[in-house]
Write an enzyme that holds these catalytic residues in place. Structure first.
Site, PDB file in Angstrom:
ATOM      1  NE  ARG A   7      -3.443   2.420   2.596  1.00 55.01           N
ATOM      2  CZ  ARG A   7      -4.197   3.045   3.355  1.00 55.01           C
ATOM      3  NH1 ARG A   7      -3.703   2.759   4.578  1.00 55.01           N
ATOM      4  NH2 ARG A   7      -4.641   4.163   3.300  1.00 55.01           N
ATOM      5  CG  HIS A   8      -0.620   4.900  -1.117  1.00 58.15           C
ATOM      6  ND1 HIS A   8      -0.967   5.769   0.028  1.00 58.15           N
ATOM      7  CD2 HIS A   8      -2.019   4.605  -1.156  1.00 58.15           C
ATOM      8  CE1 HIS A   8      -2.147   6.384   0.361  1.00 58.15           C
ATOM      9  NE2 HIS A   8      -2.849   5.235  -0.518  1.00 58.15           N
ATOM     10  CG  ASN A  14      -3.428   8.030   3.993  1.00 61.12           C
ATOM     11  OD1 ASN A  14      -2.438   7.992   3.010  1.00 61.12           O
ATOM     12  ND2 ASN A  14      -4.709   7.608   3.852  1.00 61.12           N
ATOM     13  CD  GLN A  20      -5.419   9.410  -0.023  1.00 55.53           C
ATOM     14  OE1 GLN A  20      -4.998  10.492   0.135  1.00 55.53           O
ATOM     15  NE2 GLN A  20      -4.930   8.465   1.033  1.00 55.53           N
ATOM     16  NE  ARG A  57      -4.131   7.560  -2.472  1.00 59.64           N
ATOM     17  CZ  ARG A  57      -5.199   8.077  -3.075  1.00 59.64           C
ATOM     18  NH1 ARG A  57      -4.919   9.060  -3.799  1.00 59.64           N
ATOM     19  NH2 ARG A  57      -6.078   7.296  -3.156  1.00 59.64           N
ATOM     20  CD  GLU A  80      -8.518   3.025  -1.935  1.00 61.10           C
ATOM     21  OE1 GLU A  80      -9.058   1.824  -2.286  1.00 61.10           O
ATOM     22  OE2 GLU A  80      -7.931   3.110  -1.026  1.00 61.10           O
ATOM     23  CG  HIS A 142      -4.883   2.990  -3.858  1.00 69.10           C
ATOM     24  ND1 HIS A 142      -4.317   4.377  -3.498  1.00 69.10           N
ATOM     25  CD2 HIS A 142      -4.621   2.737  -5.147  1.00 69.10           C
ATOM     26  CE1 HIS A 142      -3.810   4.792  -4.746  1.00 69.10           C
ATOM     27  NE2 HIS A 142      -4.155   3.636  -5.707  1.00 69.10           N
TER      28      HIS A 142
END
Length: 180
Positions: A7-8, A14, A20, A57, A80, A142
């Site tokens: 995951r980023h 966040n 987001q 991201r 995402e 994501h």
């Protein structure tokens, strides 16, 4: 096939606990540090290919992890979850099991349904298992997509509480995947 799911790193959204979804928010300084730390952890891992969500991201995280050493392919199936009317709102509005109940398959407030996410993740896995069999694949995505990929690869009971599996920023997990 060996798949490493990432995951980023953290973004300002966040950090502020704001949803987001498909908004194109970059990593913040903490997120870049998280990705750099993860790069050190993975330094002895050789990847044949990297797939990333096209959102900045995820791409930024992928670039930190593999730079120009490995080809990075953008794949829209890794974007995402579309958060619909919850986009830009407090995360507490989303942390409801109803959005992760596979049978209920809720798309209240235009949030992308769980079955839709699973379908695109299954299509992605089918594609890479055909093309990259016996390879080491890095997937940068994501929270929702990483969770869905984990549950598909792990063959989790779809009636279980899928939210028990936590996917923090810069989460990393390596799994073996054999297409069904």
């Amino acid at each position: 096939m060996q798949i490493t799911l990432v995951r980023h790193g953290q973004t300002d959204y966040n950090n502020a606990k704001i949803l987001q979804g498909v908004s194109n928010i970059p990593l913040n300084d903490t997120g870049r540090k998280q990705a750099t730390t993860l790069k050190q952890r993975l330094k002895d891992t050789n990847f044949d290919i990297c797939f990333s969500s096209p959102l900045i991201r995820a791409m930024e995280t992928a670039m930190i992890l593999v730079g120009d050493r490995v080809e990075i392919i953008r794949d829209d199936r890794l974007i995402e979850r579309n958060m619909g009317q919850l986009e830009g709102k407090d995360v507490s509005l989303y942390n409801s099991k109803k959005y992760w109940d596979y049978n209920l398959n809720s798309n209240d407030l235009d949030v992308e349904s769980i079955q839709t996410i699973f379908k695109r993740c299954e299509e992605f896995l089918s594609y890479i298992s055909e093309k990259y069999k016996d390879k080491s694949v890095l997937v940068v995505s994501h929270g929702a997509v990483t969770r869905a990929l984990h549950h598909i690869i792990s063959n989790t009971d779809k009636n279980s509480n899928m939210l028990k599996f936590k996917v923090d920023n810069c989460f990393c997990e390596t799994l073996e995947y054999k297409d069904k």
